[in-house]
Structure formats: structure tokens, C-alpha cells
Design a protein around this motif. Structure first.
Motif, mmCIF file in Angstrom:
data_model
loop_
_atom_site.group_PDB
_atom_site.id
_atom_site.type_symbol
_atom_site.label_atom_id
_atom_site.label_comp_id
_atom_site.label_asym_id
_atom_site.label_seq_id
_atom_site.Cartn_x
_atom_site.Cartn_y
_atom_site.Cartn_z
ATOM 1 N N SER A 18 12.982 -4.828 -65.479
ATOM 2 C CA SER A 18 12.369 -6.036 -64.933
ATOM 3 C C SER A 18 11.197 -5.657 -64.033
ATOM 4 C CB SER A 18 13.410 -6.854 -64.162
ATOM 5 O OG SER A 18 13.995 -6.065 -63.142
ATOM 6 N N ARG A 19 11.250 -4.461 -63.448
ATOM 7 C CA ARG A 19 10.132 -3.923 -62.664
ATOM 8 C C ARG A 19 10.003 -2.444 -63.001
ATOM 9 N NH1 ARG A 19 11.669 -0.516 -58.990
ATOM 10 N NH2 ARG A 19 13.768 -0.526 -58.155
ATOM 11 N N GLU A 20 8.865 -1.897 -62.731
ATOM 12 C CA GLU A 20 8.627 -0.473 -62.993
ATOM 13 C C GLU A 20 9.443 0.360 -62.005
ATOM 14 O OE1 GLU A 20 7.316 2.711 -64.925
ATOM 15 O OE2 GLU A 20 6.739 0.678 -65.462
ATOM 16 N N PRO A 21 10.301 1.296 -62.493
ATOM 17 C CA PRO A 21 11.049 2.147 -61.567
ATOM 18 C C PRO A 21 10.096 2.941 -60.677
ATOM 19 C CG PRO A 21 11.946 2.317 -63.769
ATOM 20 C CD PRO A 21 10.662 1.547 -63.878
ATOM 21 N N ALA A 22 10.435 3.020 -59.406
ATOM 22 C CA ALA A 22 9.560 3.684 -58.446
ATOM 23 C C ALA A 22 9.772 5.182 -58.437
ATOM 24 C CB ALA A 22 9.784 3.111 -57.045
ATOM 25 N N SER A 23 11.002 5.640 -58.657
ATOM 26 C CA SER A 23 11.253 7.076 -58.601
ATOM 27 C C SER A 23 11.948 7.517 -59.877
ATOM 28 C CB SER A 23 12.116 7.416 -57.387
ATOM 29 O OG SER A 23 13.429 6.925 -57.573
ATOM 30 N N ILE A 79 8.602 18.053 -66.006
ATOM 31 C CA ILE A 79 9.895 18.746 -65.957
ATOM 32 C C ILE A 79 9.847 19.861 -64.920
ATOM 33 C CG2 ILE A 79 11.429 20.270 -67.268
ATOM 34 C CD1 ILE A 79 10.759 18.477 -69.737
ATOM 35 N N ARG A 80 8.772 20.642 -64.923
ATOM 36 C CA ARG A 80 8.649 21.717 -63.920
ATOM 37 C C ARG A 80 8.621 21.141 -62.513
ATOM 38 N NH1 ARG A 80 4.114 23.937 -67.280
ATOM 39 N NH2 ARG A 80 5.164 25.189 -68.832
ATOM 40 N N ARG A 81 7.909 20.055 -62.341
ATOM 41 C CA ARG A 81 7.757 19.436 -61.019
ATOM 42 C C ARG A 81 9.070 18.848 -60.533
ATOM 43 N NH1 ARG A 81 8.532 16.932 -57.282
ATOM 44 N NH2 ARG A 81 7.150 15.830 -55.890
ATOM 45 N N ALA A 82 9.872 18.291 -61.438
ATOM 46 C CA ALA A 82 11.124 17.648 -61.055
ATOM 47 C C ALA A 82 12.123 18.653 -60.491
ATOM 48 C CB ALA A 82 11.727 16.919 -62.241
ATOM 49 N N ARG A 83 12.024 19.907 -60.885
ATOM 50 C CA ARG A 83 12.910 20.938 -60.342
ATOM 51 C C ARG A 83 12.683 21.130 -58.847
ATOM 52 N NH1 ARG A 83 11.676 25.207 -65.060
ATOM 53 N NH2 ARG A 83 12.687 24.093 -66.737
ATOM 54 N N ASN A 121 14.810 11.372 -71.101
ATOM 55 C CA ASN A 121 14.732 10.574 -72.331
ATOM 56 C C ASN A 121 14.045 9.238 -72.054
ATOM 57 O OD1 ASN A 121 15.947 12.442 -74.004
ATOM 58 N ND2 ASN A 121 18.006 11.614 -73.709
ATOM 59 N N ASN A 122 14.420 8.581 -70.952
ATOM 60 C CA ASN A 122 13.824 7.286 -70.619
ATOM 61 C C ASN A 122 12.353 7.415 -70.226
ATOM 62 O OD1 ASN A 122 16.147 5.834 -71.181
ATOM 63 N ND2 ASN A 122 16.944 6.054 -69.102
ATOM 64 N N VAL A 123 12.021 8.477 -69.486
ATOM 65 C CA VAL A 123 10.608 8.704 -69.133
ATOM 66 C C VAL A 123 9.800 8.951 -70.399
ATOM 67 C CG1 VAL A 123 9.026 10.327 -68.017
ATOM 68 C CG2 VAL A 123 11.025 9.490 -66.774
ATOM 69 N N SER A 124 10.356 9.742 -71.305
ATOM 70 C CA SER A 124 9.668 10.021 -72.569
ATOM 71 C C SER A 124 9.462 8.733 -73.368
ATOM 72 C CB SER A 124 10.471 11.030 -73.379
ATOM 73 O OG SER A 124 9.863 11.252 -74.623
ATOM 74 N N LEU A 125 10.504 7.925 -73.468
ATOM 75 C CA LEU A 125 10.375 6.661 -74.197
ATOM 76 C C LEU A 125 9.349 5.740 -73.545
ATOM 77 C CD1 LEU A 125 14.113 5.868 -75.014
ATOM 78 C CD2 LEU A 125 12.289 6.363 -76.658
ATOM 79 N N ARG A 126 9.340 5.712 -72.231
ATOM 80 C CA ARG A 126 8.453 4.805 -71.502
ATOM 81 C C ARG A 126 6.990 5.235 -71.572
ATOM 82 N NH1 ARG A 126 5.198 1.960 -69.791
ATOM 83 N NH2 ARG A 126 5.002 1.016 -67.748
ATOM 84 N N TYR A 127 6.712 6.541 -71.503
ATOM 85 C CA TYR A 127 5.327 6.987 -71.328
ATOM 86 C C TYR A 127 4.694 7.680 -72.528
ATOM 87 C CZ TYR A 127 5.974 5.715 -66.501
ATOM 88 O OH TYR A 127 6.205 5.006 -65.361
ATOM 89 N N VAL A 131 6.513 7.229 -60.177
ATOM 90 C CA VAL A 131 6.451 7.990 -61.426
ATOM 91 C C VAL A 131 5.226 7.624 -62.258
ATOM 92 C CG1 VAL A 131 7.648 8.516 -63.575
ATOM 93 C CG2 VAL A 131 8.947 8.314 -61.456
ATOM 94 N N GLU A 132 4.950 6.348 -62.431
ATOM 95 C CA GLU A 132 3.831 5.954 -63.297
ATOM 96 C C GLU A 132 2.504 6.520 -62.792
ATOM 97 O OE1 GLU A 132 1.924 2.207 -65.699
ATOM 98 O OE2 GLU A 132 3.474 1.810 -64.207
ATOM 99 N N GLN A 133 2.236 6.368 -61.498
ATOM 100 C CA GLN A 133 0.996 6.914 -60.940
ATOM 101 C C GLN A 133 0.968 8.435 -61.100
ATOM 102 O OE1 GLN A 133 3.020 4.770 -59.378
ATOM 103 N NE2 GLN A 133 1.852 3.248 -58.255
#
Length: 190
Positions: A8-13, A62-66, A26-32, A73-75
Motif C-alpha cells: 500500500s506504500r513503498e517500504p522504507a527499509s 547484497i554486499r551493502r546489506a551485510r 526476492n521481493n527487492v528483486s521482484l520490485r526493482y 531502499v528505493e532512493q
């Protein structure tokens, strides 16, 4: 089960994209994936390069998320995409990739028919050019070497040797005339 994710809104994190790391990615990949392909497709002609750039963005994420949570996330995704595009452009410019011709087997046939006769003719031509250049006056030879081999401009040559631009042009014309005459005479011997 559908592979689409709707919010309903863009996830912030990144944490809001799923409960565990796998579902988040998986969700980030599907979204972007599709928006990133669109972003790069507008700026890059080659579809394979577009896919590589999208992949590069996801690898960076992926490297950054570690290292900790990713907020906004979107920005972040599109900032990474802009940086990846800029880096790609720099690499391409450094390699002067647009000047390269792609390999096509029909156009780029291997040279396998170099006969001993052809090799001998090539060596004779090199010896002839060398002999003609050695026979030129030193200044004429210097002008020829600077212009033909070092790709210097006549103005540069004139300053280097201490002559006028017109004199440099005349020396070059003399050298070319000597070489042309020698090649013509050699060609008439056959």
C-alpha cells in the motif's frame, strides 16, 4: 502462488521487504528488476549491458546489506544504479569501446594464405622503403619520420627543426615523391 508483491506504500527499509534475508532479496528483486531495466535501457543500447548493470546493482545491494540495514531502499537502489551507470561510462570511455568493432566470423576471416612469396615480397618492400629513407637528406628524413610515423603537425615539425611550415611541407612532399617513385620502379620489375 503469484510472484507479484504489492504494497500500500513503498517500504522504507530493507527489513520491511520480508522476514528473512532470502524473502527480502526476492521481493527487492521482484520490485526493482523491471524499473532498473527501464532506467538502464533508456541510457544503454546493448541489452546484455543492461542486464549486466542490473546485476551489478543487485550485487552492490547484497554486499551493502551485510554492513547493516538499508533505509530508504528505493532512493538507495536508484542512487546505486546511477553510480553503476557512471562507472560503466567511465570504463567504456577509458577502453574507447565505441571504437572497437565486434568480431564477425564472416568479416574477420583468419589470414592463413600467407605464402612464402608474399612474405618475400613484404620483406623486399620494407627493404626498399628503408633504403629510400636512408638515401634522403637528413632533414627530409626527419620531417618524414616526424610526420608519417609520429603523426606530428607541420607547425610542430617546423618549430622542432627550425624551419618554416612551408619548408616542412616541401620536405614531406619530396620524401613521398622519392618513396612513390621507388615503389613504382619496383612494381615495374615484375
Amino acid at each position: 502462488m503469484a510472484n507479484t508483491v504489492s504494497w500500500s506504500r513503498e517500504p522504507a527499509s530493507l527489513a520491511e521487504y520480508g522476514e528473512d534475508g532470502i524473502s527480502q532479496w526476492n521481493n527487492v528483486s521482484l520490485r526493482y528488476r523491471i524499473p532498473l531495466r527501464g532506467f538502464f535501457s533508456k541510457r544503454v543500447k546493448d541489452a546484455a549491458e543492461v542486464d549486466d548493470l542490473v546485476q551489478e546493482v543487485f550485487l552492490h545491494l547484497i554486499r551493502r546489506a551485510r554492513g547493516g540495514p538499508i533505509e530508504h531502499v528505493e532512493q538507495y537502489v536508484f542512487q546505486v544504479a546511477a553510480n553503476a551507470l557512471r562507472d560503466w561510462g567511465r570504463r567504456r570511455q577509458v577502453r574507447d569501446q565505441d571504437a572497437h568493432e565486434s568480431f564477425d566470423e564472416e568479416i574477420h576471416q583468419p589470414v592463413t594464405d600467407i605464402s612464402p612469396e608474399r612474405v618475400l615480397l613484404g620483406k623486399e618492400a620494407i627493404n626498399l622503403v628503408t633504403a629510400v629513407l636512408r638515401g634522403l637528406p637528413e632533414r627530409t628524413r626527419d620531417v618524414f619520420v616526424l610526420r608519417a610515423l609520429e603523426k606530428r603537425k607541420y607547425a610542430e615539425i617546423a618549430v622542432m627543426i627550425g624551419i618554416s611550415v612551408r619548408a616542412a611541407e616541401k620536405h614531406m612532399a619530396k620524401a613521398l615523391a622519392q618513396l612513390g617513385g621507388a615503389m613504382e620502379r619496383a612494381g615495374g620489375r615484375d
